[in-house]
Design a protein around this motif. Structure first.
Motif, short mmCIF file in Angstrom:
data_model
loop_
_atom_site.label_atom_id
_atom_site.label_comp_id
_atom_site.label_asym_id
_atom_site.label_seq_id
_atom_site.Cartn_x
_atom_site.Cartn_y
_atom_site.Cartn_z
N TYR A 319 1.11 -1.15 0.13
CA TYR A 319 -0.01 -0.03 -0.03
C TYR A 319 0.71 1.28 -0.01
N PHE A 320 1.97 1.28 0.69
CA PHE A 320 2.96 2.42 0.76
C PHE A 320 3.30 2.66 -0.62
N ALA A 321 3.87 1.45 -1.20
CA ALA A 321 4.40 1.45 -2.55
C ALA A 321 3.53 2.21 -3.50
N ALA A 322 2.26 1.63 -3.47
CA ALA A 322 1.47 2.31 -4.46
C ALA A 322 1.00 3.85 -4.13
N GLN A 428 -4.96 13.51 -8.94
CA GLN A 428 -5.50 12.53 -10.09
C GLN A 428 -4.87 11.33 -9.48
N MET A 429 -5.74 10.14 -9.59
CA MET A 429 -5.53 8.96 -9.10
C MET A 429 -5.53 8.12 -10.32
N GLN A 430 -4.30 8.50 -11.24
CA GLN A 430 -4.23 7.52 -12.36
C GLN A 430 -2.65 7.93 -12.83
N LYS A 434 -3.37 3.80 -15.44
CA LYS A 434 -3.46 2.89 -14.66
C LYS A 434 -4.05 3.52 -13.22
N LYS A 435 -5.22 2.69 -12.93
CA LYS A 435 -5.77 3.55 -11.83
C LYS A 435 -5.25 2.85 -10.56
N TRP A 436 -5.75 3.13 -9.42
CA TRP A 436 -5.47 2.87 -7.96
C TRP A 436 -5.11 1.28 -7.90
N ALA A 441 -2.83 -3.78 -7.89
CA ALA A 441 -2.72 -5.09 -7.99
C ALA A 441 -1.59 -5.79 -8.62
N ALA A 442 -0.90 -4.75 -9.52
CA ALA A 442 0.40 -5.04 -9.98
C ALA A 442 1.41 -5.19 -9.04
N LEU A 443 1.57 -4.40 -8.16
CA LEU A 443 2.67 -4.47 -7.09
C LEU A 443 2.52 -5.66 -6.25
#
Length: 459
Positions: A319-322, A428-430, A434-436, A441-443
Motif C-alpha cells: 500500500y505504501f509503494a502504491a 489525479q488517481m491515475q 493505470k488506476k489505483w 494489484a500489479a505491485l
C-alpha cells in the motif's frame, strides 16, 4: 450660689446662639450650608450654590462643543485628548488643541469604518449560514425522498455522486454509511448481543484477582490479552477528549466500551488494536449501537483496514509503494524533498489510516472524508493523504525531517473545508493510464513473484 452661676451661664449660651442666626455650621462636602438653607428646595439650593460659585450657564469650550456635535463617540480613552488640562497645568495652546481635535475626528472615522466592516462581515456570515441551512434542508429532502428509497438504482448515478462529494447531511449520514459499507458478514442485532454478553463475562473474569495469571491459565491468546478491559478503558479515555462524551461518566462511554468489547469477542484473531476506538466513536455518533457495531465490523473487514489492523507488513508495504507511485505523479517536487530527507510514508500514513482521519482532522471534516470514503473505498484514503500534502506543499518543502514529521502527525486544527476538498479534487488517481486498483494489484503480483523467487525478477 452654685445654682445661680450655672443658670446665668446657660442663659448666656442660649442668647449667644440667638444672636448668631447666620452662623455657617457644618458643610456637606463643601456645598450649601445646612443651617442657613435647611427649609429650601434641594434643586434651588444647588442652583443658588452654582450661581455663587460662578459655574451656572458657563459656555461650552470648543472641545466640548466638538464632542457634542459628533454623531458617534467611541467609548475609549482616546476621547481624553479633547479634555482640558487640569487647573494646576498650563492650558493647551490653540495649535495643540486643533491637532487633538483632528486626531480625534480621524479616530472616529476609523472607528466608524471598522464598525461598518464588522457589520458587513456579520451580515455576510449570516447570509452564508442561511444559504447553507437551505442547502442542507434541500439535500435532506432529496436523500430521503429520492435517493434512499431507490438506493440500488440511484447510488451510482452522477447526481448522487455529486451530492455525495458535497457532504451528506448529518440527519441521513448514518443511513447512507450503513448502505454504502454494507453487511457482507451478515451480522445481526442478536449476534451483537451474544458477543457483548461474552465480553462482559470475560471482563468479569479479568477483574478478579490476578488477571494476567488467569489469562495464562485459561489459555487466552495474545490477542485476547491485548483486548483486556484495561487497554480498552485506556483508549476510550483518549477518544475525542475535547468532546467529553466518551470519557468515564459521559453519555457514550458505555456504548463505546460495549462495541469494542463485543468486537474482540467477534474477531479474537484481530482483537483490539489502538485506533479502533476513534472509528467506533464516529459510527456511534451517527448510528444506533447495534447498527454501529455492524458497520464497524464490516468496515474493519475491508482489505486495507484488515491489512493494517492485523499488521500484515508485506501488504502494508505494498500500500505504501502504491501511494508513492501517485505521490510522485502528483507532487514530484515534494516527493523528491521527502526522499532527500528519508521521510517514508509509514511515518504519517499509519496514524491516518488506522483512525480513518478521525483523530487527525477536525471531526466535521473527518466525517466529510468518511462520506466520500464510503463512496470510493480505500482509494480515497490515499487520495486524501495526497490532498493534505498538496495543501501544505509550500510549507513542507521548507522543512526538515523532524519538522515535517511533527507537522504531519499534528495537523492544524483550523483547516478550511472548501480549500481542503479543492486540494483533494486536484489529485489525479491515475498513473501511466493505470488506476489505483490496477497499480496496487500489479505491485501485489510483483511481491508474490519475488517471494517465490521468480527467474524473471532475478534477471
Amino acid at each position: 450660689f452654685f445654682l445661680f452661676v450655672c443658670r446665668n451661664l446657660f442663659t448666656r449660651k442660649q442668647n449667644a446662639r440667638l444672636e448668631k442666626p447666620n452662623d455657617v455650621g457644618w458643610k456637606l462636602f463643601g456645598k450649601v450650608p445646612i443651617r442657613e438653607n435647611s427649609g429650601k428646595d434641594p434643586k434651588k439650593l444647588q442652583k443658588e450654590y452654582e450661581e455663587k460659585a460662578g459655574r451656572a450657564h458657563r459656555p461650552l469650550s470648543p472641545k466640548q462643543s466638538v464632542r457634542k456635535n459628533l454623531d458617534f463617540e467611541p467609548l475609549s480613552t482616546t476621547a481624553l485628548i479633547l479634555e482640558d488640562r487640569p487647573a494646576n497645568l498650563p492650558a493647551k495652546p490653540a495649535e495643540e488643541a486643533q491637532k487633538h481635535k483632528q486626531q480625534y475626528e480621524e479616530m472616529v472615522v476609523q472607528a466608524k469604518k471598522r464598525e461598518l466592516k464588522e457589520a458587513q462581515k456579520r451580515k455576510k456570515q449570516l447570509e452564508e449560514r442561511c444559504k447553507l441551512e437551505d442547502s442542507i434542508g434541500n439535500a435532506v429532502l432529496t436523500w430521503n425522498n429520492e435517493i434512499l428509497p431507490n438506493w440500488e438504482t440511484m447510488c451510482c448515478s452522477r447526481k448522487v455522486r455529486e451530492l455525495w462529494w458535497q457532504g451528506i447531511p448529518p440527519s441521513v449520514r448514518g443511513k447512507v454509511w450503513s448502505l454504502a459499507i454494507g453487511n457482507e458478514l451478515n451480522i445481526t442485532h442478536e449476534l451483537y448481543d451474544i458477543c457483548l454478553a461474552r465480553a462482559k463475562e470475560k471482563w468479569r473474569s479479568l477483574s478478579t484477582a490476578g488477571a494476567d495469571m488467569e489469562c495464562e491459565d485459561a489459555g487466552f491468546s495474545a490477542a485476547d490479552r491485548e483486548a483486556s478491559l484495561e487497554l480498552i478503558k485506556l483508549d476510550i479515555s483518549r477518544t475525542f477528549p475535547n468532546l467529553c462524551i466518551f470519557q468515564q461518566g459521559g453519555p457514550y462511554h458505555d456504548t463505546l466500551h460495549s462495541i469494542l468489547g463485543a468486537y474482540t469477542c467477534y474477531r479474537p484473531d484481530v482483537g483490539y488494536v489502538q485506533g479502533m476506538s476513534f472509528i467506533a466513536a464516529v459510527l456511534i455518533l451517527n448510528l444506533d449501537t447495534a447498527d454501529a457495531f455492524i458497520a464497524f465490523s464490516n468496515l474493519l473487514n475491508k482489505p486495507c483496514q484488515m491489512a493494517f489492523f492485523r499488521v500484515d507488513h508485506g501488504l502494508m508495504l505494498t500500500y505504501f509503494a502504491a501511494f508513492e507511485v501517485f505521490f510522485e505523479e502528483n507532487l514530484p517536487k515534494l516527493f523528491a524533498h521527502f526522499k532527500k530527507n528519508n521521510l517514508t510514508p509509514d511515518i504519517y500514513l499509519i496514524d491516518w489510516i488506522f483512525t480513518l482521519y478521525s483523530k487527525s482532522l477536525p471531526l466535521d471534516l473527518a466525517c466529510r472524508v468518511w462520506d466520500v470514503f464510503c463512496r470510493d473505498g480505500e482509494e480515497f484514503l490515499f487520495r486524501t493523504a495526497l490532498g493534505i500534502l498538496k495543501l501544505f506543499e509550500d510549507i513542507l518543502t521548507k522543512m526538515d525531517f523532524i519538522h515535517i514529521a511533527q507537522f504531519l502527525t499534528k495537523l492544524p486544527e483550523d483547516l478550511p473545508s472548501e480549500e481542503f476538498f479543492t486540494s483533494i479534487a486536484a489529485i489525479q488517481m491515475q498513473s501511466r493510464n493505470k488506476k489505483w486498483a490496477q497499480v496496487l494489484a500489479a505491485l501485489q503480483k510483483d511481491n508474490r513473484e519475488m517471494e517465490k523467487g521468480s527467474p524473471s525478477l532475478k534477471r
